[in-house]
Design a protein around this motif. Sequence first.
Motif, PDB file in Angstrom:
ATOM      1  N   THR A 174      -7.896   8.859  -2.004  1.00  0.00           N
ATOM      2  CA  THR A 174      -7.459   8.266  -0.745  1.00  0.00           C
ATOM      3  C   THR A 174      -7.355   6.749  -0.865  1.00  0.00           C
ATOM      4  OG1 THR A 174      -8.383  10.045   0.605  1.00  0.00           O
ATOM      5  CG2 THR A 174      -8.113   7.910   1.673  1.00  0.00           C
ATOM      6  N   ASN A 175      -8.340   6.155  -1.472  1.00  0.00           N
ATOM      7  CA  ASN A 175      -8.361   4.706  -1.639  1.00  0.00           C
ATOM      8  C   ASN A 175      -7.180   4.211  -2.469  1.00  0.00           C
ATOM      9  OD1 ASN A 175      -9.594   2.196  -1.222  1.00  0.00           O
ATOM     10  ND2 ASN A 175     -10.702   2.291  -3.149  1.00  0.00           N
ATOM     11  N   GLN A 176      -6.937   4.856  -3.591  1.00  0.00           N
ATOM     12  CA  GLN A 176      -5.892   4.393  -4.505  1.00  0.00           C
ATOM     13  C   GLN A 176      -4.498   4.585  -3.923  1.00  0.00           C
ATOM     14  OE1 GLN A 176      -6.734   2.564  -7.113  1.00  0.00           O
ATOM     15  NE2 GLN A 176      -8.832   2.914  -6.441  1.00  0.00           N
ATOM     16  N   VAL A 177      -4.250   5.662  -3.217  1.00  0.00           N
ATOM     17  CA  VAL A 177      -2.937   5.856  -2.601  1.00  0.00           C
ATOM     18  C   VAL A 177      -2.710   4.801  -1.515  1.00  0.00           C
ATOM     19  CG1 VAL A 177      -1.504   7.389  -1.224  1.00  0.00           C
ATOM     20  CG2 VAL A 177      -2.733   8.294  -3.162  1.00  0.00           C
ATOM     21  N   GLY A 178      -3.777   4.438  -0.812  1.00  0.00           N
ATOM     22  CA  GLY A 178      -3.643   3.368   0.170  1.00  0.00           C
ATOM     23  C   GLY A 178      -3.231   2.066  -0.474  1.00  0.00           C
ATOM     24  N   TYR A 179      -3.868   1.729  -1.600  1.00  0.00           N
ATOM     25  CA  TYR A 179      -3.489   0.529  -2.344  1.00  0.00           C
ATOM     26  C   TYR A 179      -2.042   0.635  -2.840  1.00  0.00           C
ATOM     27  CZ  TYR A 179      -8.320  -1.245  -2.640  1.00  0.00           C
ATOM     28  OH  TYR A 179      -9.574  -1.749  -2.361  1.00  0.00           O
TER      29      TYR A 179
END
Length: 408
Positions: A174-179
């Motif tokens: 979730t974090n990386q896709v947001g970035y």
Amino acid sequence: MSLFSAVNRRRGTAAAATTVTVLALAGGLTACGSSSGSKSADAASPAGSASATAAADPHKADVTITAADGCSVNQKAFAAGAITFSISNKDAAAVSEVELLSGQRIVGEKENLPPGFSGTFAVSVDAGSYTLYCPGAANENTTLTVTGKAATSGDGSVDALLAQGTKEYAAYVTNQVGYLVQSSEALQKALQGTDLAAAQQAYMKARPYYEKIEPVAESFTVGKDNLDADIDARTGDVPAAQWEGFHRIEQGLFQTKSLKGLSSYADGLVANVKKLQTLTTGLSYKPFELANGAQELLDEVASSKITGEEERYSHIDLLDFQANDEGAEQAFASLQPALSKIDPALTTSISSAFTALDKLVDTYRTGANASGFQLYTALTNADKQKLAAAVKAVQEPLSQVASKVAGS
């Protein structure tokens, strides 16, 4: 929905999605942080604007990054529980992120911190030893000690640890896709302007987030709908008329050296990464999928990063290499508590191999290039052979993990 359930994968990698996340780590570790690199209230702002923290406060840490002294923290001992890290990059061009590591796992991080910017991230940690990692700094690693009563870990069975690990990895995804969404939008904006150098840097900033999570996109391949190809196809992977995404933009920026005609490709890229974000929201994972995803990421390194064919025009393959490595390592780290119970010797072997690979990749970091790494064209055959051997040293033991966790 389960990850890696689709067929026809072109190339392998790891996980990703949204802007603010919580990483629930085994043993009671949790972390949250803003993903923004802009000058926003809770993300990055001009250096020195963050509120001062008391040096004696066991739940606050001030991190200062300078070109001369590297990465320093005002104290190295903290109390178990919530800790807020306030980071200020004074003038270190080679450093743009700070991570808190528990072993090989990222507990919390703040990205997009160029010189003159500051930002924060918060974690909740148990007692133990942690590493503050500032890649590219004069001194990259600082050991931090957390003392006090550790939070109860609850059910310590293998099944419970594996279930917890899949949740942790989902948070990382979730974090990386947001970035990825944020950095792709920044690239889109840059391609609407006239500054070639700025657009090239925006491309470099966006690339790692996709490389960490590529198998997610590959899992959404149904018939002619291939999200991975839409985002990351290289020339020759698809018919010329269908070529779009990162590498079509790369060709314009680094070979043609012109922004002309690239804006429409940026629009398509943003639309596709937002589609990926929508598709990954709510994904669940199985332990063997994490193991296979980690293996696929290293296969990706061996097949296209070692050869230098991934970034054919920009030659920033080492940036992609490091992102693949991190994605694989995070998948493994999420399984590590359970795997340590299943096969301690194998776990130690993989962990040691990852550490050696990380150290080797770090030797190629430089502030002389906006990617943070030497261009791949500067590497010798001996360099490439060392990197290939270090990847293989991880691949061989890691290939055993999927069967270990699937049969537990």
